[in-house]
Enzyme design. Structure first.
Site, mmCIF file in Angstrom:
data_model
loop_
_atom_site.group_PDB
_atom_site.id
_atom_site.type_symbol
_atom_site.label_atom_id
_atom_site.label_comp_id
_atom_site.label_asym_id
_atom_site.label_seq_id
_atom_site.Cartn_x
_atom_site.Cartn_y
_atom_site.Cartn_z
ATOM 1 N N ARG A 171 0.824 -1.210 0.000
ATOM 2 C CA ARG A 171 0.000 0.000 0.000
ATOM 3 C C ARG A 171 0.864 1.269 0.000
ATOM 4 O O ARG A 171 0.475 2.293 -0.562
ATOM 5 C CB ARG A 171 -0.937 0.008 1.210
ATOM 6 C CG ARG A 171 -2.068 -1.046 1.161
ATOM 7 C CD ARG A 171 -2.856 -1.030 -0.110
ATOM 8 N NE ARG A 171 -3.913 -2.051 -0.141
ATOM 9 C CZ ARG A 171 -3.725 -3.321 -0.516
ATOM 10 N NH1 ARG A 171 -2.531 -3.772 -0.861
ATOM 11 N NH2 ARG A 171 -4.750 -4.148 -0.555
ATOM 12 N N GLU A 204 1.995 1.821 -3.460
ATOM 13 C CA GLU A 204 0.860 2.365 -4.215
ATOM 14 C C GLU A 204 0.714 3.864 -3.948
ATOM 15 O O GLU A 204 0.425 4.641 -4.861
ATOM 16 C CB GLU A 204 -0.410 1.618 -3.811
ATOM 17 C CG GLU A 204 -1.645 2.048 -4.584
ATOM 18 C CD GLU A 204 -2.842 1.157 -4.281
ATOM 19 O OE1 GLU A 204 -2.708 -0.091 -4.374
ATOM 20 O OE2 GLU A 204 -3.904 1.686 -3.927
ATOM 21 N N SER A 230 15.299 14.705 3.203
ATOM 22 C CA SER A 230 16.346 13.730 3.497
ATOM 23 C C SER A 230 15.740 12.444 4.040
ATOM 24 O O SER A 230 14.795 12.478 4.832
ATOM 25 C CB SER A 230 17.322 14.291 4.530
ATOM 26 O OG SER A 230 18.314 13.326 4.829
#
Lengths: 148, 148, 148, 148, 148, 148, 148, 148, 148, 148
Positions: free
Chosen positions: C89, C92, C115
């Site tokens: 997920r 995604e 960073s």
């Protein structure tokens, strides 16, 4: 709209047509050589005044200047492993010496990385009895792993 | 038979156990720092006398010395794109500055490449008001494209 | 020699066997929760005192403590695209919102990156009428693109 | 027919030409900042009234409004591993901290995932003595593994 | 420690040796057929009482029961594209009908997805004059795209 | 010549412009809903009379009708692993439940596969106290491994 | 437990040790030559009586017979593109003649495929003035695309 | 200049427009069926007289004839693993039976390969009580591994 | 601007149209055969006088001459593994004989490589009782691994 | 059973231990140098008498002799693109000169390929004022594309 890729192509074409060198363009822009090259190839946003100077020298239009000023999506290689021999040699250096560089950075600096953002690169030439040598210097700030 | 990979692991273990640094090992071998590191990590064949000295310092066996002397099949990254952040930054440099390096080599030297064989690398440190900096120097002979 | 991967497996086994939670281990180490978890999973070197405490709580041997102290080669996913649904997920999110994050970082900070080294992460929980929610906070120093 | 990709390009061009920020556009649409950005970049269908307002502000045509309303095929990265440094850092976070996030979600919530659908994201800024910090907050509903 | 993969192999071996079917095991566990199969193959954590029953029926040891109870890292295919013909046909369905499924979900439900977490699957058999048919039913909660 | 891909794009555009649903188009063609959708998206050859009806309803030209009638080269995903979340969930089902489906087909039918050719698919909706559910039914002839 | 891969290796070893040919083994099993070869290499489940005969001829143990009887997960190539020249030539045939085969199947049979399940293969030899020729015959049932 | 790919597209379009079959075209060219198909699809150079006849029958221009005569760069699949089901089945045959074919070629001929150059292919039809069958015959010269 | 790829296509077209051979063009340019071929295919920069002669012979424009003179980005294969059978055989040679070549170079020369830069290639023909033979000669300078 | 890979490793170990060269082994076997090297590295089946001689010289066991006699599955590179610099240079030659070789084979021989089966390779050395040169000669029978 002119994309940064099209602007880079236009720069390369004009540079050949006018017989200019990157060194001459960098001088005109009053900017470091390698920065100038990578910025005009589309890897850095170019400040407005330098973009204007660049298109003036290269006899290009305002659309190119505007494209040069845009924020780039970086990444110039078309494949994960480059095929051009001049570029491939640097990938080979990574294959052969990558873990060596990692070991020595950790030994000399501790746990962290060399920044590729607060970073400059230079390509130079060194005469040597065995023939002229290419010297590429990578110079980046050390960033320590630091929890917040 | 001890492989070069097993020898490299034994070297890393002994180095931690004995509290040695790469700089100390390189001094003992009377060899350049980065060469020593990459050779003991298995990327270069080690001459017999240096291999003997290395295993003596590291308190390792003769099988390790023999493995160090073998001709390597080079290539130390396990994936085409490295995942370790310290090593990845150099791949990123290639993605962002690869074509810049190519342009400048061609402008300064003509059609050819920087050799990765007649080549040395150095990792150093530079103090700077903005923080300490990692300086990696790649120094290779220029090889001109030449038809035979 | 115990590798960091073997040490991580030993930690997971001991944690299940002793019924400990990451929160309890983090408390015992007096260290942030997510740092503790990723360090014991092998993604950070653990300072000597914390490594000693960790193996004491987890009833593990000194070889595990030594492995925890080693400098890691980071990168925990076995494939470029993760297959575990819980981890996928987040990939995604990158596919759908990656360019959005990039646009907003550039709008709010200028040309640069967040960073991932000077960085901390936190996983928390938020009650909501629509059901409990996972809140993951990524907090990293802004690094401006800066030429040397 | 104008595709969602062409609409996104037109939005980016107009935004630069008119000197608008995402924050101003989001205000005008009365919608969350990150949602607005990702929707105009083509990752969400835009309701009719918001699409109309968007093209009005951006001085674009009806074809763009229609394209913004279309159901998208999501997925904005062109390669499995992103090359742009600003986006790559989030992939690196996944490589280094993915299993940590998984462990902590399971410890705090049980077997399940953070939804990437019932989900919102925010990009913010936090001042800190060590320099300004990017704070990205992922906030998704916990979905428990549940057999039907 | 017995891994979930080793536990799955032990289950498969015992099942063949004892001549048990998945249906008989599911009955004994008083659990759905497909859930039982995938849980014993290592894709779901098994509750303590069911894990105990499973190893009793299959005449396996406590280490297998403990492995079955562990939280899995899911993902059972070894390659992105499966090579086994029985499994490949479902990948082919995705290649041929994926966009069709997407269109129809959006038409019938709006912008969102079928959950693969709040989800059940069933494999059944239907007699038909043209020959017996495999009927696979995927049944998942609709999750609407919802901003937070 | 109009390709099947261009015909599919023209269908999608006309469908949005005229406000038609797939269900209405399927009714008009007197054909199953999912078949109609996939055929007009270019995955099946459309019989001449249905192609004529389709372009009449959609107010498209004869070139589209001819393209719809052509034999397709099937395969609609552009990458091995789909990135669109709605489609990805079905790939995830394959990752998590693929071997389960295989085990159950073999247990119930013997050595063979579910045909993806003598096959139909349906996408439906089921109301449930926990929220509405997507139900996808795959129904294919069992094909036994049979030597000639 | 002996896996199908280990059983295949044991078969190959025994076959060389005893100087048997596939043709002799197929005769002894009273089964087609190519089926026998692929079944003993682990690509088909072997009926109990044939598995018993096979291990008798090959002087192998009962564990091999049991492994031969197991349902296989098919797929024998280790890479998507085979590197062995003997096998590669068939991949090359697919690269050069794949679309030709597709065109001719559709012209002669309509929309559908050659089954690889209800299928047999034969490898034979044909003398020819130009030298002996390998003749591979693929013979599979035609399966028409049929909606349910 | 008309490329071989454009010529192939023109052939396919004309063939549909004129209602010709590959068999009729092959008859007219007095050439084998499968050779004709693959040559007109761009995988073989077509002799001048046959190219002239082909464009006459198909009512195409001289530029197509010239393209047909060109030496091709062969390889017709766009991906390493084909997605079209009709073509995929032959890749599946390679996955399941590749090592079988290799074993039998070596048993019957010795160390060598079936040539894919001195080679012909045929696609035919066989009636069978169980339904019509596709028969694909690969017929190539055996080439023995021979050192110079 | 004419790219090197477009220039190569124009050369191939003109060569066919005028019925010229590479040998004739190489003679006219007074340059080695294989160099001429690869240079006109875009893999080497062509000196101004030779570029002028080439476009004169091939009856092409000045834009082609300018493109031929440009510095190339080398790499002519579109995929990592070539699909054209004529080119693939050389990749196969690398798969089968790569380690042999490596062993023999190291045995005869020590640790180093054959340069692909200071390098020439030749393609010739040798009559043999067994049929005519293709002889490809690779001739490159030995480069010794040498530290700086 | 000793595999061909294990036999190759044993050969390499023995060769180093005994200080033998490939040239000496080839002399002893009365076989060509490159054939001997590749055969003992596992890429060719070795005739019984030569296998016996080889293990005698190398002081290895009968199991190695038997492994050397086995039919190999060829393909010695572990990745599609080799990482070892000595081997990579030949892949680079293919990237830069592949289409050149193809053009010249077709010009000199017509439509066909150089066989990699009826084929020999040689690695030699040529003194040159500019330094010693590696000369690799590939010599394969020309195979004409021929329909059956």
């Amino acid at each position: 709209m002119t994309t940064k890729k099209q602007a880079a192509d236009a720069v390369l074409e004009a540079k050949v047509r006018l017989g200019l060198t990157w060194a001459e363009i960098a001088d005109a822009l009053d900017a470091p050589l390698a920065w100038t090259t990578s910025a005009l190839l589309g890897q850095h946003p170019v400040p407005a005044d330098k973009a204007a100077k660049a298109v003036a020298i290269l006899e290009l239009g305002d659309d190119v200047a505007q494209a040069l000023r845009l924020q780039p999506t970086r990444g110039a290689l078309e494949e994960a492993v480059p095929t051009d021999p001049t570029i491939y040699r640097f990938y080979e250096v990574l294959q052969v010496y990558g873990p060596t560089i990692k070991e020595l950075i950790h030994e000399q600096f501790g746990d962290g990385i060399m920044s590729a953002i607060n970073f400059k690169i230079d390509v130079g030439r060194r005469e040597d009895p065995g023939g002229e040598r290419v010297v590429v210097t990578l110079d980046g700030k050390f960033l320590k792993y630091q929890w917040g």
